[in-house]
Design an enzyme around this catalytic site. Structure first.
Site, PDB file in Angstrom:
ATOM      1  N   HIS A   1       9.152 -11.204   4.086  1.00 65.17           N
ATOM      2  CA  HIS A   1       8.661 -10.744   2.790  1.00 65.17           C
ATOM      3  C   HIS A   1       9.796 -10.182   1.948  1.00 65.17           C
ATOM      4  O   HIS A   1      10.791  -9.703   2.462  1.00 65.17           O
ATOM      5  CB  HIS A   1       7.545  -9.712   2.933  1.00 65.17           C
ATOM      6  CG  HIS A   1       7.881  -8.499   3.735  1.00 65.17           C
ATOM      7  ND1 HIS A   1       8.004  -8.509   5.103  1.00 65.17           N
ATOM      8  CD2 HIS A   1       8.110  -7.221   3.350  1.00 65.17           C
ATOM      9  CE1 HIS A   1       8.296  -7.298   5.535  1.00 65.17           C
ATOM     10  NE2 HIS A   1       8.363  -6.494   4.486  1.00 65.17           N
TER      11      HIS A   1
ATOM     12  N   HIS B   1      10.512  -7.482  -1.184  1.00 64.73           N
ATOM     13  CA  HIS B   1      10.010  -6.360  -1.983  1.00 64.73           C
ATOM     14  C   HIS B   1      10.561  -6.514  -3.398  1.00 64.73           C
ATOM     15  O   HIS B   1      11.773  -6.678  -3.574  1.00 64.73           O
ATOM     16  CB  HIS B   1      10.540  -5.024  -1.444  1.00 64.73           C
ATOM     17  CG  HIS B   1      10.062  -4.655  -0.086  1.00 64.73           C
ATOM     18  ND1 HIS B   1       9.062  -3.732   0.113  1.00 64.73           N
ATOM     19  CD2 HIS B   1      10.455  -5.053   1.149  1.00 64.73           C
ATOM     20  CE1 HIS B   1       8.858  -3.572   1.409  1.00 64.73           C
ATOM     21  NE2 HIS B   1       9.699  -4.373   2.059  1.00 64.73           N
TER      22      HIS B   1
ATOM     23  N   GLU C   1       9.292  -3.532   9.193  1.00 66.97           N
ATOM     24  CA  GLU C   1       7.991  -2.889   9.310  1.00 66.97           C
ATOM     25  C   GLU C   1       6.854  -3.852   9.645  1.00 66.97           C
ATOM     26  O   GLU C   1       5.883  -3.468  10.277  1.00 66.97           O
ATOM     27  CB  GLU C   1       7.668  -2.060   8.064  1.00 66.97           C
ATOM     28  CG  GLU C   1       7.643  -2.809   6.749  1.00 66.97           C
ATOM     29  CD  GLU C   1       9.003  -3.136   6.136  1.00 66.97           C
ATOM     30  OE1 GLU C   1       9.016  -4.033   5.279  1.00 66.97           O
ATOM     31  OE2 GLU C   1      10.030  -2.544   6.488  1.00 66.97           O
ATOM     32  N   VAL C   2       6.949  -5.115   9.238  1.00 69.41           N
ATOM     33  CA  VAL C   2       5.944  -6.137   9.549  1.00 69.41           C
ATOM     34  C   VAL C   2       6.690  -7.410   9.925  1.00 69.41           C
ATOM     35  O   VAL C   2       7.557  -7.854   9.172  1.00 69.41           O
ATOM     36  CB  VAL C   2       5.017  -6.406   8.334  1.00 69.41           C
ATOM     37  CG1 VAL C   2       4.020  -7.519   8.647  1.00 69.41           C
ATOM     38  CG2 VAL C   2       4.281  -5.140   7.910  1.00 69.41           C
TER      39      VAL C   2
ATOM     40  N   ILE D   1       0.828  -1.212   0.000  1.00 64.93           N
ATOM     41  CA  ILE D   1       0.000   0.000   0.000  1.00 64.93           C
ATOM     42  C   ILE D   1       0.861   1.261   0.000  1.00 64.93           C
ATOM     43  O   ILE D   1       0.342   2.350  -0.210  1.00 64.93           O
ATOM     44  CB  ILE D   1      -0.997   0.031   1.181  1.00 64.93           C
ATOM     45  CG1 ILE D   1      -0.272   0.016   2.529  1.00 64.93           C
ATOM     46  CG2 ILE D   1      -1.990  -1.122   1.064  1.00 64.93           C
ATOM     47  CD1 ILE D   1      -1.164   0.322   3.719  1.00 64.93           C
TER      48      ILE D   1
END
Length: 136
Positions: A93, A95, A88-89, A30
């Site tokens: 993950h 990117h 951040e989370v 987002i």
């Protein structure tokens, strides 16, 4: 406790999916550095990429490579950037994003969620979904 990525994968909050199978999901962030900026995440909640099972890590990278190839083809960029940040989370993950220079590697320069154009985000997701489906 469920991460925001787990909630997106479960459909509890909306996400613009580019790809999904039983072990890996890919959806637009987002807060992109460029339209097409995609996150590749394991369906299983694992915080650090270094804790992933080797087979799952390999699958994530297979999906990331297909997304990267699609990004280069569809977004007319020099390269597909690849970055692991993970602060951040707390859900592993990768990117993958359109890159013509090193600026995309600075996630602090990403667009705020409320500054993105929803139509451009939807178009980026649809474009990548079709291109990735042809590769995987």
């Amino acid at each position: 406790m469920s991460t925001v990525f787990s909630k997106i994968i479960a459909g509890e909050i909306p996400g613009r999916f580019v790809y999904r199978d039983e072990t890996v999901a890919a959806f637009l962030t987002i807060e992109p550095v460029a339209y097409g900026h995609t996150l590749i995440v394991p369906v299983e909640e694992v915080d650090k990429w270094t804790d992933l099972a080797p087979e799952l890590w390999a699958r994530m990278n297979e999906v990331a490579q297909a997304v990267g190839q699609a990004i280069v083809e569809e977004f007319d960029c020099e390269r597909a950037g690849y970055l692991i940040a993970g602060f951040e989370v707390p859900h592993a993950h990768i990117h993958v994003f359109p890159a013509d220079d090193m600026s995309g590697y600075d996630l602090s320069s990403a667009m705020r969620a409320d500054a993105t154009d929803p139509a451009k985000m939807d178009q980026a997701a649809a474009t990548l979904q079709a291109a990735v489906a042809a590769k995987l």
